[in-house]
Design a protein around this motif. Structure first.
Motif, PDB file in Angstrom:
ATOM      1  N   ALA A   1     -15.139   0.415 -14.804  1.00  0.00           N
ATOM      2  CA  ALA A   1     -15.366  -0.501 -13.686  1.00  0.00           C
ATOM      3  C   ALA A   1     -14.247  -0.407 -12.664  1.00  0.00           C
ATOM      4  CB  ALA A   1     -15.448  -1.938 -14.195  1.00  0.00           C
ATOM      5  N   VAL A   2     -14.618  -0.614 -11.422  1.00  0.00           N
ATOM      6  CA  VAL A   2     -13.647  -0.907 -10.374  1.00  0.00           C
ATOM      7  C   VAL A   2     -13.653  -2.428 -10.338  1.00  0.00           C
ATOM      8  CG1 VAL A   2     -13.096  -0.719  -7.931  1.00  0.00           C
ATOM      9  CG2 VAL A   2     -14.167   1.212  -9.116  1.00  0.00           C
ATOM     10  N   GLU A   3     -12.626  -3.030 -10.940  1.00  0.00           N
ATOM     11  CA  GLU A   3     -12.609  -4.487 -11.085  1.00  0.00           C
ATOM     12  C   GLU A   3     -12.304  -5.202  -9.781  1.00  0.00           C
ATOM     13  OE1 GLU A   3     -11.611  -5.198 -15.750  1.00  0.00           O
ATOM     14  OE2 GLU A   3      -9.910  -5.237 -14.372  1.00  0.00           O
ATOM     15  N   SER A   4     -11.411  -4.629  -8.978  1.00  0.00           N
ATOM     16  CA  SER A   4     -11.118  -5.250  -7.688  1.00  0.00           C
ATOM     17  C   SER A   4     -10.444  -4.258  -6.762  1.00  0.00           C
ATOM     18  CB  SER A   4     -10.232  -6.493  -7.852  1.00  0.00           C
ATOM     19  OG  SER A   4      -8.928  -6.118  -8.225  1.00  0.00           O
ATOM     20  N   THR A   5     -10.618  -4.503  -5.480  1.00  0.00           N
ATOM     21  CA  THR A   5      -9.928  -3.739  -4.440  1.00  0.00           C
ATOM     22  C   THR A   5      -9.579  -4.711  -3.325  1.00  0.00           C
ATOM     23  OG1 THR A   5     -11.971  -3.178  -3.283  1.00  0.00           O
ATOM     24  CG2 THR A   5     -11.177  -1.578  -4.887  1.00  0.00           C
ATOM     25  N   ARG A   6      -8.470  -4.433  -2.691  1.00  0.00           N
ATOM     26  CA  ARG A   6      -8.083  -5.203  -1.504  1.00  0.00           C
ATOM     27  C   ARG A   6      -7.359  -4.235  -0.573  1.00  0.00           C
ATOM     28  NH1 ARG A   6      -3.995 -10.117  -0.540  1.00  0.00           N
ATOM     29  NH2 ARG A   6      -4.863 -10.716   1.462  1.00  0.00           N
ATOM     30  N   PHE A   7      -7.911  -4.064   0.604  1.00  0.00           N
ATOM     31  CA  PHE A   7      -7.330  -3.154   1.578  1.00  0.00           C
ATOM     32  C   PHE A   7      -6.513  -3.985   2.564  1.00  0.00           C
ATOM     33  CE2 PHE A   7     -11.335  -1.367   0.010  1.00  0.00           C
ATOM     34  CZ  PHE A   7     -10.803  -0.306  -0.687  1.00  0.00           C
ATOM     35  N   THR A   8      -5.210  -3.702   2.625  1.00  0.00           N
ATOM     36  CA  THR A   8      -4.300  -4.566   3.371  1.00  0.00           C
ATOM     37  C   THR A   8      -3.653  -3.899   4.579  1.00  0.00           C
ATOM     38  OG1 THR A   8      -2.567  -3.961   1.803  1.00  0.00           O
ATOM     39  CG2 THR A   8      -3.775  -5.993   1.359  1.00  0.00           C
ATOM     40  N   GLY A   9      -3.842  -2.595   4.725  1.00  0.00           N
ATOM     41  CA  GLY A   9      -3.275  -1.897   5.869  1.00  0.00           C
ATOM     42  C   GLY A   9      -3.959  -0.551   6.047  1.00  0.00           C
ATOM     43  N   PRO A  10      -4.061  -0.071   7.282  1.00  0.00           N
ATOM     44  CA  PRO A  10      -4.750   1.204   7.523  1.00  0.00           C
ATOM     45  C   PRO A  10      -3.942   2.401   7.024  1.00  0.00           C
ATOM     46  CG  PRO A  10      -3.729   0.442   9.533  1.00  0.00           C
ATOM     47  CD  PRO A  10      -3.529  -0.638   8.513  1.00  0.00           C
ATOM     48  N   VAL A  11      -4.673   3.449   6.678  1.00  0.00           N
ATOM     49  CA  VAL A  11      -4.076   4.733   6.303  1.00  0.00           C
ATOM     50  C   VAL A  11      -4.634   5.761   7.285  1.00  0.00           C
ATOM     51  CG1 VAL A  11      -3.867   6.490   4.508  1.00  0.00           C
ATOM     52  CG2 VAL A  11      -3.877   4.055   3.883  1.00  0.00           C
ATOM     53  N   PHE A  12      -3.724   6.485   7.937  1.00  0.00           N
ATOM     54  CA  PHE A  12      -4.095   7.416   8.989  1.00  0.00           C
ATOM     55  C   PHE A  12      -3.859   8.869   8.563  1.00  0.00           C
ATOM     56  CE2 PHE A  12      -2.638   3.537  11.307  1.00  0.00           C
ATOM     57  CZ  PHE A  12      -3.866   3.169  11.834  1.00  0.00           C
ATOM     58  N   PRO A  13      -4.470   9.815   9.284  1.00  0.00           N
ATOM     59  CA  PRO A  13      -4.190  11.222   9.017  1.00  0.00           C
ATOM     60  C   PRO A  13      -2.685  11.487   9.086  1.00  0.00           C
ATOM     61  CG  PRO A  13      -6.018  11.019  10.552  1.00  0.00           C
ATOM     62  CD  PRO A  13      -5.437   9.647  10.376  1.00  0.00           C
ATOM     63  N   GLY A  14      -2.176  12.251   8.137  1.00  0.00           N
ATOM     64  CA  GLY A  14      -0.756  12.567   8.074  1.00  0.00           C
ATOM     65  C   GLY A  14       0.049  11.606   7.217  1.00  0.00           C
ATOM     66  N   ASP A  15      -0.506  10.453   6.872  1.00  0.00           N
ATOM     67  CA  ASP A  15       0.214   9.484   6.046  1.00  0.00           C
ATOM     68  C   ASP A  15       0.363   9.988   4.610  1.00  0.00           C
ATOM     69  OD1 ASP A  15       0.541   7.612   8.044  1.00  0.00           O
ATOM     70  OD2 ASP A  15      -1.007   6.234   7.298  1.00  0.00           O
ATOM     71  N   ARG A  16       1.485   9.631   4.011  1.00  0.00           N
ATOM     72  CA  ARG A  16       1.671   9.836   2.577  1.00  0.00           C
ATOM     73  C   ARG A  16       1.398   8.496   1.913  1.00  0.00           C
ATOM     74  NH1 ARG A  16       7.419  10.933   0.266  1.00  0.00           N
ATOM     75  NH2 ARG A  16       7.410   8.678   0.106  1.00  0.00           N
ATOM     76  N   VAL A  17       0.489   8.497   0.955  1.00  0.00           N
ATOM     77  CA  VAL A  17       0.128   7.292   0.223  1.00  0.00           C
ATOM     78  C   VAL A  17       0.841   7.326  -1.129  1.00  0.00           C
ATOM     79  CG1 VAL A  17      -1.764   5.923  -0.756  1.00  0.00           C
ATOM     80  CG2 VAL A  17      -2.141   7.248   1.338  1.00  0.00           C
ATOM     81  N   ASP A  18       1.715   6.357  -1.357  1.00  0.00           N
ATOM     82  CA  ASP A  18       2.398   6.231  -2.642  1.00  0.00           C
ATOM     83  C   ASP A  18       1.590   5.276  -3.510  1.00  0.00           C
ATOM     84  OD1 ASP A  18       4.745   7.869  -2.135  1.00  0.00           O
ATOM     85  OD2 ASP A  18       5.278   6.333  -0.671  1.00  0.00           O
ATOM     86  N   ILE A  19       1.391   5.666  -4.779  1.00  0.00           N
ATOM     87  CA  ILE A  19       0.557   4.895  -5.696  1.00  0.00           C
ATOM     88  C   ILE A  19       1.402   4.520  -6.910  1.00  0.00           C
ATOM     89  CG2 ILE A  19      -1.601   4.860  -7.006  1.00  0.00           C
ATOM     90  CD1 ILE A  19      -2.360   7.428  -5.264  1.00  0.00           C
ATOM     91  N   ALA A  20       1.716   3.246  -7.037  1.00  0.00           N
ATOM     92  CA  ALA A  20       2.471   2.741  -8.191  1.00  0.00           C
ATOM     93  C   ALA A  20       1.473   2.073  -9.124  1.00  0.00           C
ATOM     94  CB  ALA A  20       3.533   1.750  -7.742  1.00  0.00           C
ATOM     95  N   MET A  21       1.404   2.545 -10.373  1.00  0.00           N
ATOM     96  CA  MET A  21       0.405   2.052 -11.323  1.00  0.00           C
ATOM     97  C   MET A  21       1.070   1.448 -12.551  1.00  0.00           C
ATOM     98  SD  MET A  21      -2.129   5.363 -11.063  1.00  0.00           S
ATOM     99  CE  MET A  21      -0.753   6.515 -10.939  1.00  0.00           C
ATOM    100  N   THR A  22       0.469   0.394 -13.058  1.00  0.00           N
ATOM    101  CA  THR A  22       0.869  -0.162 -14.350  1.00  0.00           C
ATOM    102  C   THR A  22      -0.373  -0.222 -15.229  1.00  0.00           C
ATOM    103  OG1 THR A  22       0.567  -2.427 -13.584  1.00  0.00           O
ATOM    104  CG2 THR A  22       2.802  -1.524 -13.469  1.00  0.00           C
TER     105      THR A  22
END
Length: 133
Positions: free
Chosen positions: A73-94
């Motif tokens: 399941a995808v239990e929840s998502t919340r998008f809080t800021g835009p991501v643009f071409p060229g951006d590096r997205v850092d993903i911290a997971m627990t």
């Protein structure tokens, strides 16, 4: 990885942050195939792609008990800021084991501008409904 993915690029796994803390990152190439048409003349990386980045990062960094588990399941998502071409997205997971003997991955995604999303995924080792055991 099996199955279809909207991502053309690769999610990069980073060194772990403790027993149940993991990290990954994804750089949004301006040539990503999902960008044209997603707000023409003002491309924004789609939220579903941030969920997929999390999914790929989670599968690659799952703790021993969760390795090979299927996305339940995808239990929840919340998008809080835009991501643009060229951006590096850092993903911290627990990671944590649930009372139902499944695994939950909670992720915080960010760019240089700050928070981009939070995503919570649940993984199971049980066969999917309708699947042969």
């Amino acid at each position: 990885m099996t199955g279809a993915s909207p991502l053309a690029g690769r999610v990069e796994v980073l060194p772990g942050h403790g027993e149940f803390g993991t990290a990954a990152r994804f750089t949004v190439d301006p040539a990503e195939t999902v960008l044209p048409g997603h707000y023409p003349n003002f491309p924004i990386f789609p939220g579903v792609c941030l969920v997929e980045c999390t999914h790929q990062g989670a599968r690659a960094t799952a703790p021993d008990g969760a390795k090979g588990a299927a996305l339940a399941a995808v239990e929840s998502t919340r998008f809080t800021g835009p991501v643009f071409p060229g951006d590096r997205v850092d993903i911290a997971m627990t990671w944590k084991r649930t009372p139902a003997d499944e695994w939950q991955c909670r992720a915080k995604l960010s760019t240089a501008r700050g928070a981009a999303a939070t995503v919570r995924l649940r993984f199971t080792r049980r066969p999917a409904e309708g699947a042969a055991a």
